[in-house]
Enzyme design. Structure first.
Site, PDB file in Angstrom:
ATOM      1  N   LYS A  26       0.845  -1.204   0.000  1.00  0.00           N
ATOM      2  CA  LYS A  26       0.000   0.000   0.000  1.00  0.00           C
ATOM      3  C   LYS A  26       0.873   1.245   0.000  1.00  0.00           C
ATOM      4  O   LYS A  26       0.666   2.164  -0.790  1.00  0.00           O
ATOM      5  CB  LYS A  26      -0.889   0.004   1.254  1.00  0.00           C
ATOM      6  CG  LYS A  26      -1.586   1.325   1.504  1.00  0.00           C
ATOM      7  CD  LYS A  26      -2.435   1.297   2.756  1.00  0.00           C
ATOM      8  CE  LYS A  26      -1.709   1.669   4.020  1.00  0.00           C
ATOM      9  NZ  LYS A  26      -1.373   3.092   4.145  1.00  0.00           N
ATOM     10  N   ASN A  27       1.851   1.264   0.902  1.00  0.00           N
ATOM     11  CA  ASN A  27       2.645   2.480   1.092  1.00  0.00           C
ATOM     12  C   ASN A  27       3.584   2.765  -0.071  1.00  0.00           C
ATOM     13  O   ASN A  27       4.188   3.835  -0.120  1.00  0.00           O
ATOM     14  CB  ASN A  27       3.436   2.410   2.402  1.00  0.00           C
ATOM     15  CG  ASN A  27       2.514   2.573   3.600  1.00  0.00           C
ATOM     16  OD1 ASN A  27       1.329   2.848   3.442  1.00  0.00           O
ATOM     17  ND2 ASN A  27       3.051   2.379   4.803  1.00  0.00           N
ATOM     18  N   ARG A 108      -4.421  10.192   3.904  1.00  0.00           N
ATOM     19  CA  ARG A 108      -3.308  11.071   4.215  1.00  0.00           C
ATOM     20  C   ARG A 108      -2.190  10.992   3.171  1.00  0.00           C
ATOM     21  O   ARG A 108      -1.517  11.977   2.876  1.00  0.00           O
ATOM     22  CB  ARG A 108      -2.761  10.728   5.599  1.00  0.00           C
ATOM     23  CG  ARG A 108      -1.895  11.835   6.084  1.00  0.00           C
ATOM     24  CD  ARG A 108      -1.110  11.564   7.294  1.00  0.00           C
ATOM     25  NE  ARG A 108       0.198  12.159   7.072  1.00  0.00           N
ATOM     26  CZ  ARG A 108       0.532  13.376   7.412  1.00  0.00           C
ATOM     27  NH1 ARG A 108      -0.312  14.138   8.036  1.00  0.00           N
ATOM     28  NH2 ARG A 108       1.723  13.846   7.136  1.00  0.00           N
ATOM     29  N   ASP A 132      -4.554  12.215  12.675  1.00  0.00           N
ATOM     30  CA  ASP A 132      -5.343  10.990  12.679  1.00  0.00           C
ATOM     31  C   ASP A 132      -5.045  10.249  13.963  1.00  0.00           C
ATOM     32  O   ASP A 132      -4.374  10.763  14.856  1.00  0.00           O
ATOM     33  CB  ASP A 132      -5.101  10.136  11.440  1.00  0.00           C
ATOM     34  CG  ASP A 132      -3.658   9.704  11.315  1.00  0.00           C
ATOM     35  OD1 ASP A 132      -2.969   9.664  12.348  1.00  0.00           O
ATOM     36  OD2 ASP A 132      -3.228   9.409  10.203  1.00  0.00           O
ATOM     37  N   ASP A 321       4.761   0.355  12.094  1.00  0.00           N
ATOM     38  CA  ASP A 321       3.495  -0.247  11.663  1.00  0.00           C
ATOM     39  C   ASP A 321       3.314  -1.665  12.205  1.00  0.00           C
ATOM     40  O   ASP A 321       2.201  -2.197  12.185  1.00  0.00           O
ATOM     41  CB  ASP A 321       3.416  -0.281  10.125  1.00  0.00           C
ATOM     42  CG  ASP A 321       3.103   1.100   9.542  1.00  0.00           C
ATOM     43  OD1 ASP A 321       2.877   2.028  10.328  1.00  0.00           O
ATOM     44  OD2 ASP A 321       3.097   1.236   8.313  1.00  0.00           O
TER      45      ASP A 321
HETATM   46  C1  UD1 Z   1       4.570   6.550   6.314  1.00  0.00           C
HETATM   47  C2  UD1 Z   1       3.619   5.384   6.206  1.00  0.00           C
HETATM   48  C3  UD1 Z   1       3.216   4.887   7.586  1.00  0.00           C
HETATM   49  C4  UD1 Z   1       4.451   4.559   8.403  1.00  0.00           C
HETATM   50  C5  UD1 Z   1       5.402   5.755   8.421  1.00  0.00           C
HETATM   51  C6  UD1 Z   1       6.713   5.456   9.121  1.00  0.00           C
HETATM   52  C7  UD1 Z   1       2.453   5.828   4.157  1.00  0.00           C
HETATM   53  C8  UD1 Z   1       1.159   6.127   3.489  1.00  0.00           C
HETATM   54  N1  UD1 Z   1       2.441   5.798   5.480  1.00  0.00           N
HETATM   55  O1  UD1 Z   1       3.853   7.628   6.937  1.00  0.00           O
HETATM   56  O2  UD1 Z   1       2.419   3.704   7.421  1.00  0.00           O
HETATM   57  O3  UD1 Z   1       4.056   4.262   9.729  1.00  0.00           O
HETATM   58  O4  UD1 Z   1       5.708   6.168   7.080  1.00  0.00           O
HETATM   59  O5  UD1 Z   1       7.305   4.338   8.580  1.00  0.00           O
HETATM   60  O6  UD1 Z   1       3.450   5.568   3.509  1.00  0.00           O
HETATM   61  N2  UD1 Z   1       6.984  14.296  10.713  1.00  0.00           N
HETATM   62  C9  UD1 Z   1       7.117  15.612  11.065  1.00  0.00           C
HETATM   63  N3  UD1 Z   1       7.260  16.535  10.063  1.00  0.00           N
HETATM   64  C10 UD1 Z   1       7.267  16.201   8.739  1.00  0.00           C
HETATM   65  C11 UD1 Z   1       7.142  14.836   8.404  1.00  0.00           C
HETATM   66  C12 UD1 Z   1       6.997  13.896   9.420  1.00  0.00           C
HETATM   67  O7  UD1 Z   1       7.099  15.965  12.234  1.00  0.00           O
HETATM   68  O8  UD1 Z   1       7.401  17.084   7.882  1.00  0.00           O
HETATM   69  C13 UD1 Z   1       6.844  13.298  11.802  1.00  0.00           C
HETATM   70  C14 UD1 Z   1       5.476  12.626  11.802  1.00  0.00           C
HETATM   71  O9  UD1 Z   1       4.541  13.387  12.545  1.00  0.00           O
HETATM   72  C15 UD1 Z   1       5.786  11.294  12.451  1.00  0.00           C
HETATM   73  C16 UD1 Z   1       7.208  10.998  11.987  1.00  0.00           C
HETATM   74  O10 UD1 Z   1       7.755  12.236  11.563  1.00  0.00           O
HETATM   75  O11 UD1 Z   1       5.790  11.428  13.847  1.00  0.00           O
HETATM   76  C17 UD1 Z   1       7.303   9.979  10.864  1.00  0.00           C
HETATM   77  O12 UD1 Z   1       6.552  10.422   9.781  1.00  0.00           O
HETATM   78  P1  UD1 Z   1       6.812   9.907   8.307  1.00  0.00           P
HETATM   79  O13 UD1 Z   1       8.008   9.025   8.249  1.00  0.00           O
HETATM   80  O14 UD1 Z   1       6.776  11.100   7.394  1.00  0.00           O
HETATM   81  O15 UD1 Z   1       5.536   8.994   8.041  1.00  0.00           O
HETATM   82  P2  UD1 Z   1       4.439   9.108   6.908  1.00  0.00           P
HETATM   83  O16 UD1 Z   1       5.092   9.340   5.586  1.00  0.00           O
HETATM   84  O17 UD1 Z   1       3.363  10.028   7.346  1.00  0.00           O
END
Ligand code: UD1
Length: 437
Positions: A26-27, A108, A132, A321
């Protein structure tokens, strides 16, 4: 609303037996669909999972002016075959550049269109996805990186608005944290930027590698794929391609935990053991048997496992995850486990639901202490997100009596035919109530 109802008589009472089939991640699939925006013409992505999130991403791409055909083989039995399909995306020369809230709030991952839209249209307006159930999920790194590439970025009326007059310009970027989403957006923005971009401290998840590979096939010039530093030489134009989506390591990991929690032996066809090294090693240390073979791996557990500690970290660390599954397993293992969540601050909402099933646990900030009990007890619980939902279903298999997992539509967002596949390997799991429209 639909729920899953699980009936069980405790761990190892009716062991899981058989083979499950793991399709595309999915991701990755959702980001590959966003990456298609970078090249006018028809991009074809194979091995796309049959899940709701793909349908929502398809709707978003149509809103941006694309034609999207999502083709999953309708007559396939998910208990004996893979249900992954093909997505064909026709991308016009002139793209729309606005991603509205009503679609973004449902998915998202739709923030992944931000980078491609700025690169292609020199402007984008993408709704802020909002928080979320697993945390606030900031976008500061996405926005700071785009600014470094020359875009003017602001938040206006709930939308992230990015504009760049003469196109993006290569720059040196540094991420504070190896964010998956920020790495993807900045990578997709920089492939069409003028000159060289270096992005340091990037995420290294297999899904990022998959994206780098597809972009490279499209004509992007990327070096450092799979490392912490990506160097991108911008090109003027990319070409549409055919690409096969990488296997879903989180779904494969979920199936690895299933016999560990409920007992039994499962062959995970299509699971890539190399993407789950740490997870499978932990299961082996805890007393499970893991055999890798061509095309997948088998996990067997014929007795109660020993507890193990978990610290979630970006890849190749323990995946956040899979943390709920580790917590569910710890709740019925022999001993005490310390679980530390470093990626998403609110993921422990799941712990409250697990406690309703009789788990003995205590959370404090981003740490949880779980003391294993021999048996959980069935109860009504609620799925707050995809992974928590699936982990509650597996925990229900280690419970005595009936567990109902409400809001099971979350599970269907990430797991194709989860209830049906579980029923096919010997679990008593049925859907009850109405499915969401
Ligand atoms: C993706 C995955 C999710 C997985 C996560 C970490 C998808 C659709 N989702 O989510 O299933 O759990 O990676 O492996 O691919 N953050 C900030 N600022 C930013 C970006 C991120 O503070 O600009 C923080 C987020 O709030 C979170 C952490 O960094 O606490 C990790 O986020 P990130 O790695 O970006 O996860 P996603 O891409 O949202």
């Amino acid at each position: 609303m639909e729920s899953f109802q699980i009936t069980a008589a405790g761990p190892h009472s009716s062991p899981l037996e058989g083979t499950v089939y793991v399709g595309g991640a999915k991701n990755s699939a959702l980001k590959l669909m966003a990456a298609a925006l970078l090249a006018p013409g028809i991009t074809t992505i194979h091995n796309v999972p049959e899940i709701l999130d793909v349908t929502v991403m398809a709707e978003l791409l149509r809103r941006l002016g694309c034609t999207v055909a999502v083709d999953h083989p309708g007559d396939v039995d998910p208990t004996t075959e893979l249900t992954s399909g093909v997505v064909r995306i026709g991308v016009p020369e002139e793209l729309g550049w606005e991603a509205p809230y009503e679609l973004v709030r449902r998915l998202r991952a739709s923030i992944a269109v931000l980078g491609p839209l700025v690169a292609r249209c020199h402007r984008a307006s993408v709704a802020l996805p909002g928080g979320d159930a697993i945390g606030s999920r900031g976008l500061d790194m996405h926005m700071a990186g785009l600014r470094d590439l020359g875009a003017e970025v602001r938040v206006e009326h709930g939308q992230v608005v990015a504009e760049v007059r003469d196109g993006l310009k290569g720059a040196s970027l540094w991420l504070d944290f190896p964010s998956v989403g920020a790495t993807e957006n900045l990578l997709m923005a920089s492939v069409l930027a003028a000159g060289t971009t270096v992005i340091d401290n990037v995420a290294r998840e297999p899904e990022i590698v998959d994206l780098c590979e597809m972009l490279t096939e499209m004509g992007a010039r990327i070096s450092g794929t799979g490392s912490s530093t990506l160097t991108v030489e911008g090109v003027d134009r990319l070409n549409p391609v055919e690409h096969v989506c990488v296997s879903d390591r989180i779904v494969a990991g979920t199936w690895a935990f299933a016999p560990a929690i409920a007992g039994g032996s499962l062959t995970v066809n299509g699971g890539v053991a190399a993407h789950l090294d740490l997870v499978l090693d932990k299961l082996i240390d805890a007393g499970a048997e893991v055999n890798t073979h061509e095309g997948g791996f088998t996990v067997s557990a014929d007795k109660r496992l020993r507890s193990f500690d978990v610290v979630t970290l970006p890849f190749p660390g323990f995946p956040t995850d899979l943390q709920p599954f580790a917590m569910a397993l710890a709740s019925v293992s022999d001993g005490t486990a310390m679980i530390t969540e470093n990626v998403f601050e609110s993921r422990f909402m799941f712990a409250q639901e697990l406690a309703r099933l009789g788990a003995d646990l205590h959370t404090d900030g981003h740490h949880a202490v779980v003391r294993g009990v021999p048996l959980l007890s069935g109860a009504p619980v609620v799925a707050h997100d995809i992974r928590a939902g699936a982990a509650l279903v597996l925990a229900g298999l280690a419970g005595m009596g009936v567990t109902t997992v409400a809001e099971s539509h979350h599970i269907d967002r990430g797991y194709p035919h989860f209830a049906e596949v579980l029923a096919g390997i010997g679990a008593d799991v049925v859907r009850i109530g109405d499915s969401p429209a």
